[in-house]
Design a protein around this motif. Structure first.
Motif, PDB file in Angstrom:
ATOM      1  N   PRO A  27     -12.388  47.229 -89.913  1.00  0.00           N
ATOM      2  CA  PRO A  27     -12.520  48.514 -90.632  1.00  0.00           C
ATOM      3  C   PRO A  27     -13.763  48.490 -91.508  1.00  0.00           C
ATOM      4  O   PRO A  27     -13.914  47.628 -92.369  1.00  0.00           O
ATOM      5  CB  PRO A  27     -11.242  48.569 -91.476  1.00  0.00           C
ATOM      6  N   PHE A  28     -14.659  49.453 -91.276  1.00  0.00           N
ATOM      7  CA  PHE A  28     -15.979  49.409 -91.909  1.00  0.00           C
ATOM      8  C   PHE A  28     -15.902  49.343 -93.423  1.00  0.00           C
ATOM      9  O   PHE A  28     -16.623  48.572 -94.055  1.00  0.00           O
ATOM     10  CB  PHE A  28     -16.795  50.627 -91.472  1.00  0.00           C
ATOM     11  N   TYR A  29     -15.031  50.121 -94.038  1.00  0.00           N
ATOM     12  CA  TYR A  29     -14.996  50.188 -95.502  1.00  0.00           C
ATOM     13  C   TYR A  29     -14.163  49.064 -96.122  1.00  0.00           C
ATOM     14  O   TYR A  29     -14.089  48.956 -97.338  1.00  0.00           O
ATOM     15  CB  TYR A  29     -14.466  51.544 -95.960  1.00  0.00           C
ATOM     16  N   ALA A  30     -13.571  48.227 -95.288  1.00  0.00           N
ATOM     17  CA  ALA A  30     -12.761  47.128 -95.816  1.00  0.00           C
ATOM     18  C   ALA A  30     -13.622  45.954 -96.277  1.00  0.00           C
ATOM     19  O   ALA A  30     -13.167  45.121 -97.062  1.00  0.00           O
ATOM     20  CB  ALA A  30     -11.768  46.657 -94.767  1.00  0.00           C
ATOM     21  N   TYR A  31     -14.852  45.904 -95.786  1.00  0.00           N
ATOM     22  CA  TYR A  31     -15.729  44.767 -96.091  1.00  0.00           C
ATOM     23  C   TYR A  31     -17.144  45.255 -96.386  1.00  0.00           C
ATOM     24  O   TYR A  31     -17.573  46.299 -95.914  1.00  0.00           O
ATOM     25  CB  TYR A  31     -15.795  43.803 -94.900  1.00  0.00           C
ATOM     26  N   GLY A  32     -17.845  44.455 -97.164  1.00  0.00           N
ATOM     27  CA  GLY A  32     -19.268  44.656 -97.284  1.00  0.00           C
ATOM     28  C   GLY A  32     -19.971  44.031 -96.084  1.00  0.00           C
ATOM     29  O   GLY A  32     -19.344  43.348 -95.271  1.00  0.00           O
ATOM     30  N   ILE A  33     -21.252  44.289 -95.976  1.00  0.00           N
ATOM     31  CA  ILE A  33     -22.062  43.720 -94.901  1.00  0.00           C
ATOM     32  C   ILE A  33     -23.141  42.851 -95.522  1.00  0.00           C
ATOM     33  O   ILE A  33     -23.870  43.290 -96.420  1.00  0.00           O
ATOM     34  CB  ILE A  33     -22.712  44.804 -94.027  1.00  0.00           C
TER      35      ILE A  33
END
Length: 130
Positions: A27-33
Motif C-alpha cells: 500500500p503506497f501510503y503505508a510506507y515512505g520511499i
C-alpha cells in the motif's frame, strides 16, 4: 511485486539523471520511499527518503542541494522521482529504491535497516565519469 527502478546510466561529471521508482507490491501510503546506493566494496548507504503522506524529504549531507526527491503529481501513479544534478564520480553506485517505515525521516530513520518487509527494488546502475 517489488519496487521497480529505472533511469540509470552513464553521465559525465556535472551532468544530470532522473531515477524513477514504481512503488508496487505494498500500500503506497503505508510506507515512505527511500533511495539507497551501494558502490563496489562499500556498504549500502542512504541517499534520501520521502514521506508518501506529506511529501517531506530527508537528504544525506553528501547530496543536499544536488538531489531532489519528489512524489508524482498524480499520486495514484505511485511513482517517486530522484532528480540528480551536478553529479560527481563519487555518486557512482547501484541505486535502489525501497519501502521504509516509519515515515518521519531523519538520519536515524532513513537507513537500509529500516526497509520494510525486504521491499527492495532490483537496482539501477549510475556511473559518473570524470
Amino acid at each position: 511485486a517489488r519496487p521497480v527502478e529505472s533511469g540509470g546510466g552513464l553521465v559525465q561529471a556535472g551532468g544530470s539523471l532522473r531515477l524513477s521508482c514504481a512503488a508496487s507490491g505494498f500500500p503506497f501510503y503505508a510506507y515512505g520511499i527511500g533511495w539507497f546506493r551501494q558502490a563496489p566494496g562499500k556498504e549500502r548507504e542512504a541517499v534520501s527518503c520521502i514521506s508518501t503522506i506529506d511529501g517531506k524529504a530527508y537528504y544525506t549531507d553528501s547530496v543536499k542541494g544536488r538531489f531532489t526527491l519528489s512524489l508524482a503529481d498524480d499520486r495514484s501513479r505511485n511513482m517517486v522521482y530522484l532528480q540528480m544534478n551536478s553529479l560527481k564520480p563519487e555518486d557512482t553506485a547501484v541505486y535502489y529504491c525501497a519501502a521504509v517505515a516509519p515515515q518521519d525521516f531523519d538520519q536515524e530513520t532513513c537507513r537500509p535497516d529500516r526497509v520494510a518487509h525486504d521491499y527492495w527494488g532490483q537496482g539501477t546502475q549510475v556511473t559518473v565519469s570524470s
